[in-house]
Design an enzyme around this catalytic site. Structure first.
Site: not given
Length: 442
Positions: A37, A100, A203, A225
């Site tokens: 992850d 990211k 995800e 999330d």
């Protein structure tokens, strides 16, 4: 003929018996495929343990099951994770985080300028792609995928040291909104770290697998999330073992860092009121930020906490100390209650509901149509956020899995499937949604 059939049956029975005895008395094989992850703020690695069917999220030497997604460059080393964060205040121009956000993405010049303005390090435009300028004993640039590769390499080494076997294969997760280019550049980061990626999984789907939703009879799953820097809300439709991401919305500038910043600003103002000046030394600021972050985490479990931070402040009294003498420190102490923390962040907390309402509208669903609400990311531990979601839907979200580790747990299950580990698991199948677009709030 019957004798041949009997012999075949005996052979099959013997093979099953040998397999059973081997499973009972021989050590299970070491996992050869890891689950990764690579988060915006933190990243983790997990494995599916053959035999027990359990997922193990691998910790570092001091027991931490995730590492910060930061990489720091010095004249003599490239540091990743916690070691990089320790240098963030003293070496801000060469400590890269949030990579990211940039990986595989093509920017318009003005968009990249706006996006990079929030960071202390320098982001440059290379034909629409972002690169980071590093100045140590010489100046050079690195790509977002190189930053990702240093993090993935650290995770790989953690897994190898823990398992005692070399690792070359992995499954990795990406945000559901990542396009093909962003996915490919994420895979490229893993390749640079010496890993072959067997599968890329979204995800939200990974999180749903962690909660076991790929094996139960649910249809509409809402995944909230909320990590350190971003909020992503996804609406999944599930039929059998197949997942379709039906709608997405979020806020790329909302997360735990923002909640900590509100508390940091509050404590800084308290220091100014008490001592007449605000902290300016890098060491003081770093120490105060650490104390604030710890307080935020502790307020999840406790109604109040005490912040105690020794500081060296440049007050008028201190300016009179003899030249060369070390200034005496002061002790800042304050009681922080959960109510105060919630009051400081109430407007930010309420922003979470906007993307929730959007995905329901785009998915043509009412609140009552949602079968499961899944929480992912450490910031969903905050009691006020859980209350907001519970009040909105009229039922409590599913909290049976550690939200910090939900994604890596699901990815590790998928890694076990790809590695053929026993006991066999049901795989989640993702149905591509080519028309999917993420609605962003700010």
């Amino acid at each position: 003929m019957s004798g041949e059939i009997s012999m075949i049956g005996s052979v099959i029975l013997a093979l099953f018996l040998a397999g059973y005895l081997g499973q009972q008395y021989l050590p299970p094989p070491k996992p050869k495929v890891i689950g990764l992850d690579l988060g915006t703020t933190f990243c983790s690695v997990g494995v599916f343990q053959a035999g027990t069917g359990e997922v193990e999220v691998i910790a570092d030497k001091v027991g931490r099951k995730s590492i910060p997604s930061a990489v720091s460059f010095t004249p003599t080393a490239v540091l990743a994770g916690h070691e990089a964060v320790d240098l963030a205040d003293s070496n801000p121009q060469n400590t890269i985080y949030d990579a990211k956000r940039f990986i595989g993405k093509i920017f318009e010049p003005e968009d990249l300028v706006q996006e990079s303005a929030r960071y202390p390090f320098k982001v440059i435009n290379n034909n629409g792609s972002a690169e980071f300028s590093i100045s140590t004993n010489h100046t050079f640039t690195v790509s977002p995928e190189f930053i990702g590769s240093r993090l993935l390499l650290k995770l790989r080494k953690m897994a190898e040291q823990h398992l005692g076997v070399p690792i070359q294969k992995a499954v990795i997760s990406v945000p559901a909104e990542f396009d093909e280019r962003q996915r490919n550049y994420t895979v490229r980061a893993a390749n640079i770290a010496g890993l072959e990626i067997l599968r890329v999984i979204n995800e939200p789907t990974a999180a749903a697998m962690a909660y076991g939703l790929h094996k139960v009879d649910v249809f509409n799953v809402l995944v909230v999330d909320l990590g350190g820097g971003t909020l992503d809300v996804s609406l999944l439709n599930k039929q059998g073992g197949m997942f379709l991401t039906r709608a997405m919305a979020g806020n790329n500038k909302l997360g735990g860092q923002d909640f900590s910043q509100r508390l940091f600003q509050y404590t800084t103002e308290r220091i100014r009121q008490e001592f007449g000046v605000s902290p300016t030394l890098k060491e003081d600021i770093h120490r105060l930020r650490q104390a604030v972050e710890a307080a935020k985490l502790n307020l999840t479990l406790q109604p109040s906490v005490i912040i105690k931070v020794p500081l060296h402040l440049n007050t008028n009294e201190r300016s009179k100390t003899p030249e060369g003498a070390a200034p005496a420190s002061v002790l800042f102490q304050a009681k922080i209650t959960r109510e105060l923390f919630e009051e400081l962040n109430e407007d930010l907390f309420k922003k979470i509901l906007a993307p929730v309402e959007t995905v329901l509208a785009e998915g043509h669903l009412q609140k009552e149509d949602v079968d499961e609400i899944v929480l992912v990311g450490g910031s969903t531990r905050i009691p006020r956020i859980r209350r907001l979601i519970t009040e909105y839907f009229g039922k409590e979200p599913n909290t049976s899995v550690d939200p910090d580790l939900a994604v890596v747990t699901g990815v590790a299950i998928q890694a076990g499937i790809m590695g053929g580990s026993w006991p066999l698991q049901v795989s989640a199948i993702e149905i591509p949604n080519r028309h999917l677009r993420k609605t962003n709030f700010s």
